[in-house]
Write an enzyme that holds these catalytic residues in place. Structure first.
Site, PDB file in Angstrom:
ATOM      1  N   ASP A   1      83.809  38.400  46.615  1.00  0.00           N
ATOM      2  CA  ASP A   1      83.061  39.038  47.703  1.00  0.00           C
ATOM      3  C   ASP A   1      83.282  38.451  49.087  1.00  0.00           C
ATOM      4  O   ASP A   1      83.357  39.198  50.057  1.00  0.00           O
ATOM      5  CB  ASP A   1      81.560  39.057  47.430  1.00  0.00           C
ATOM      6  CG  ASP A   1      81.191  39.924  46.238  1.00  0.00           C
ATOM      7  OD1 ASP A   1      81.986  40.798  45.889  1.00  0.00           O
ATOM      8  OD2 ASP A   1      80.126  39.698  45.662  1.00  0.00           O
TER       9      ASP A   1
ATOM     10  N   ASP B   1      71.166  38.556  41.621  1.00  0.00           N
ATOM     11  CA  ASP B   1      71.628  39.441  40.550  1.00  0.00           C
ATOM     12  C   ASP B   1      72.435  38.721  39.483  1.00  0.00           C
ATOM     13  O   ASP B   1      72.421  39.119  38.327  1.00  0.00           O
ATOM     14  CB  ASP B   1      72.398  40.633  41.116  1.00  0.00           C
ATOM     15  CG  ASP B   1      73.484  40.259  42.105  1.00  0.00           C
ATOM     16  OD1 ASP B   1      73.751  39.061  42.299  1.00  0.00           O
ATOM     17  OD2 ASP B   1      74.069  41.186  42.703  1.00  0.00           O
TER      18      ASP B   1
END
Length: 887
Positions: free
Chosen positions: A481, A71
């Site tokens: 993350d 992404d």
């Protein structure tokens, strides 16, 4: 993985696992640097994965040819021989950083050399540029680009649906592209060179994740989400007649053309109330399979269904493996076994707890089995075993209670593909890695199949901060993350990320300069402390205590002796503490949200910056005073550091293109700053080991100098600069952090927003200086050696690297290397040198920035080429009138 990946890229706006040269993205009008440069080798500090992989694409004509899209971290090609992934978009530059977000990929099944990527990261204002379609005739080794008149969203909601770009399997000059934001369906009839909207396509989509979102992120219309051809309705060279298109519209999700796109109609009898995430066609049995969810994903999804459409009769059949009332997830990952088309698999992509689920049918969806079942709740029986020994951090250091397990089978599992040539191999993407198995057939025989990471070479972390202490581990990282890692060996995957606590995102870290075993980090966490400390160089951690009001990590600084810390968290003002953060006191004289750093010599001196003002504390962070320094950037996109070993020596980088921008230096603790006139723009600053004979540490920056954007090094206190990357190694946005290694001259660690931690090593082991470059006359003298390496080869094409070494005793001021191909090969594209080819003879000459080659040093270039018959390596190379030794 989660929204932190979005926020990292927004911060970027507010401001390969490779040896040799990777693929090059052709960009018209790119300026050539007039700054000297040298040969660097670039690699990733291995983490393996670390982010969401929304798409995996196998070529259906050639065995072992596969691609993965990420992404925010570019696209990759699978290398079967090494079982690794090769990055394909490292040449995307600073100005086009959004093109590292890949919303769709297509591999041509007529000509496997061709691959297409639809790129663009955000459809709202966060990405200032439009999307593009990249096309390659050499499997991504080089690219050509067609800019689109609208944006694409590789990191937008709905990015796991697809594929949005598709090549006609009968006439591969025809492609379709589904656009978001109400821009409709687009078509190319010249192999992706030009595109036009399909004016008569009846539905541009209407689904918005959250129509009330004023940022434009969740409120964007997710648009046209996939295109699928029925190859049985065409013949070679003639356009395929039947085409299915998925639209983000819960009442009108699937459309069809039966006349090669001339007319379109809503597919009659289709289910409503859901979005069709995927449409996969089995032309052998005449079935279109559809995976439905009530949400666009990739995080969300409640109810879901699987349907089968009979293309000959128009009959719809609900083939869902569970009752609708029992779904708390949507279906998305969808694949068929091309060797046995009645075999279908699907994923419950948003089953976050207790685990994702994978379903399998061997009779076209009439009956299903699951990857795992409950025996007696909460106990599970798995059809699989998991081996994460190659990426042990995938357990997150967790020891959950049943029915959860560590590691998990996955989450956000929107990409699922069975190898079209090997029924036993399957790959699927998750929010953190690519998993796969090579004994999938065990599923049906009653045995267990083994799931392992199949992700080496694919690095997809967003990097917020980096530190290379003078002792202990060479690299500490703060990542989005997955928190961050302590690398004791850059070539190996660390056993675990930072734990106790596990931050979802680490925003800042620091170590005590004279006691590098003392380390502090701060970060984001849904619930729990936002600060942690280590007394063993980051190997083990313990949580600190938050002051009142803290909502996020912010920035943190450790004093030179490790006895005190200053923290500027989100949600609260700047704080200071002695000891390890059991209690905090508010600092005075400095605004909330300031960036904080420490002096690397004076343990009581700390610095801060906010909105054009520099602040100094001489009492351990209790009080700050605004400096009288003026002319600094007015915004908050600034990073600064104090030089180790010298009190009060501070470097500051930052600014914005519509205002003050550059690099500043202070030698009086920020009382005054001088701006370096040679640096037009700078976003990071770091220090590394001094060059041989130099009295000042080496400087590193991600900057624009002499009109060129790149990563630069100075060995003479910023008087002259050397560009150390090249156009093939740019990695999009590199403005998060940079640091040199205090123990290894020339080694630099570079942050990226999606390609992980890149580190570079120089061929200049002696530590030469910088300086302005010219275009020297190629008149080298002395001995030479050449290493010619074929790095990749496919039917009719190949990629090679050439390393030219000066084995003589004097420096070259230019070079010209000649060789002859023996197998009829010809160069298609060459980077890091100029070249000509006449017949079989190739001449490669230096360009302006790599002509100077010191004795004992090397220079490298790479190229792609075509071949027929054989691809024999050249056996002789000449440098001017001298023969080179061939290695």
């Amino acid at each position: 993985m989660r929204r932190t990946r979005i926020l990292t890229a927004v911060l970027a706006l507010a401001a390969g696992l490779i040896a040799g040269s990777p693929p090059v993205l052709a960009a018209s009008g790119s300026p050539r640097t007039t700054v000297a440069a040298e040969s660097y080798t670039w690699k990733n500090a291995r983490i393996d994965g670390g982010g969401f992989v929304p798409g995996i694409v196998f070529n259906r004509k050639e065995k072992n040819l596969a691609y993965a899209r990420t992404d925010i971290g570019g696209a990759y090609r699978w290398q079967e021989s090494s079982r690794t992934w090769t990055p394909l978009l490292d040449s995307v530059g600073w100005a086009d950083w959004g093109h590292t977000g890949v919303v769709s990929l297509a591999s041509d099944s007529v000509d496997p050399n061709k691959v297409y990527a639809a790129v663009g990261t955000y459809t709202n204002s966060w990405d200032p540029g439009n999307g593009a379609v990249l096309r390659s005739g050499d499997r991504g080794a080089s690219w050509q680009k067609t800019d689109l008149p609208f944006k694409l969203g590789g990191n937008m909601p709905g990015r796991g649906m697809g594929e949005r770009i598709a090549v006609d399997p009968n006439r591969d000059s025809v492609l379709y592209l589904g656009a978001p934001s109400g821009k409709g369906l687009w078509r190319s009839t010249d192999s992706g060179v030009t595109w036009s909207q399909v004016a008569n396509f009846p539905n541009v989509g209407n689904y918005q994740q959250d129509p009330t979102d004023t940022s434009g992120y969740a409120s964007d219309n997710q648009g046209i989400v996939w295109v699928t051809f029925d190859e049985s309705t065409g013949t070679s060279g003639a356009a395929t007649k039947t085409i299915y298109v998925g639209v983000a519209d819960k009442d009108n999700a699937v459309y069809r053309s039966t006349d090669a796109g001339a007319t379109w109609s809503r597919l009659a009898g289709q289910p409503t109330g859901y979005l069709a995430h995927k449409g996969v066609l089995d032309a052998v049995n005449g079935y279109l399979y559809l995976a439905y969810s009530d949400k666009g994903g990739p995080y969300d999804g409640g109810k879901g269904r699987l349907w089968r459409y009979a293309t000959a009769t128009g009959t719809w059949t609900d083939i869902s493996p569970v009752a609708e009332a029992d779904t708390y997830y949507g279906f998305s990952g969808l694949t068929i076994d091309r060797q046995r088309p009645g075999t279908v698999m699907a994923t419950a992509y948003s089953s976050w707890w207790p685990d994702t689920q994978i379903f399998r049918s061997t009779n076209s969806g009439a009956a299903w089995t699951k990857a795992w079942d409950y025996t007696s709740y909460p106990n599970r029986s798995n059809r699989f075993t998991m081996d994460v020994s190659s990426s042990p951090w995938l357990t997150w250091g967790a020891n959950p209670s049943p029915p959860e397990q560590a590691p998990k089978l996955g989450w956000m599992t929107e990409a699922l593909e069975i190898d079209p040539f090997n029924s036993s191999r399957m790959m699927y993407g998750t929010g953190a890695t690519i998993y796969g198995t090579e004994n999938l057939a065990n599923w049906d025989s009653g045995g267990q199949f083994t799931v392992r990471p199949m992700v080496q070479g694919l690095e997809e972390t967003a990097v917020n901060d980096l530190a290379s202490p003078p002792a202990g581990a060479p690299l500490l990282s703060a990542l989005g993350d997955i928190g961050g890692f302590r690398h004791t060996d850059l070539t190996k995957v660390p056993s675990m990320m930072f734990t106790s606590p596990n931050f979802t995102t680490t925003t800042s870290l620091d170590y005590a300069e004279t006691k590098p075993d003392t380390v502090v980090r701060v970060g984001d966490l849904d619930s729990g402390p936002h600060v942690a400390f280590s007394t063993d160089n980051g190997a083990n951690w313990f949580a600190g205590t938050d002051p009142s009001g803290v909502s996020g990590g912010g920035t943190v600084a450790a004093s030179a002796d490790g006895a005190r810390f200053v923290w500027s968290p989100a949600g609260a003002g700047v704080q200071y503490t002695t000891g390890f953060g059991t209690s905090w006191s508010a600092s005075s004289g400095i605004p909330a949200g300031a960036v904080v750093e420490s002096d690397r010599v004076d343990a009581k001196t700390f610095y801060g910056f906010k909105s054009g003002k520099f602040y100094v504390s001489s009492d351990g962070g209790a009080t700050f005073t605004a400096s009288a320094a003026s002319g600094l950037p007015s915004g908050d996109s600034v990073r600064f550091k104090a030089l180790p070993g010298v009190k009060g020596d501070v470097w500051l980088a930052g600014g914005a293109s519509d205002g003050t921008y550059g690099l500043w230096h202070s030698t009086d603790s920020g009382a005054t700053f001088g701006k370096l006139s040679s640096v037009e723009q700078a976003d990071t600053i770091g220090f590394g080991k001094a060059a041989a004979g130099a009295s000042y540490q080496t400087l590193y920056t991600s900057a624009k100098i002499a009109g060129v954007r790149g990563v630069f090094r100075s060995t003479d206190k910023g008087v002259t600069w050397t560009r150390i990357n090249d156009d093939a190694h740019q990695w999009g946005w590199t403005g998060g952090a940079i640091t040199g290694d205090p123990r290894v001259y020339g080694r630099v660690y570079v942050s990226t927003n999606g390609r992980g931690v890149i580190y570079g090593d120089t061929s200049d082991t002696g530590g030469g200086g910088g300086g302005g470059g010219t275009d020297p006359t190629p008149t080298p003298t002395g001995a030479c050696a050449v290493t010619y390496t074929i790095t990749n080869q496919w039917s009719g094409g190949f990629q090679a690297d050439v390393k030219l070494t000066n084995t003589g005793t004097s420096a070259w001021s230019g070079w010209s290397l000649n060789w002859a191909f023996a197998g009829g090969q010809s160069v298609s594209q060459l980077w890091n040198a100029d070249y000509t080819q006449s017949g079989s003879t190739v001449t490669a000459k230096n360009i302006a920035w790599n002509g100077n080659v010191a004795a004992g040093s090397s220079v490298g270039f790479g190229f792609t080429g075509v071949w027929s018959g054989t691809n024999a390596r050249p056996t002789a190379f000449r440098l001017g009138d001298r023969s080179c030794t061939v290695g």
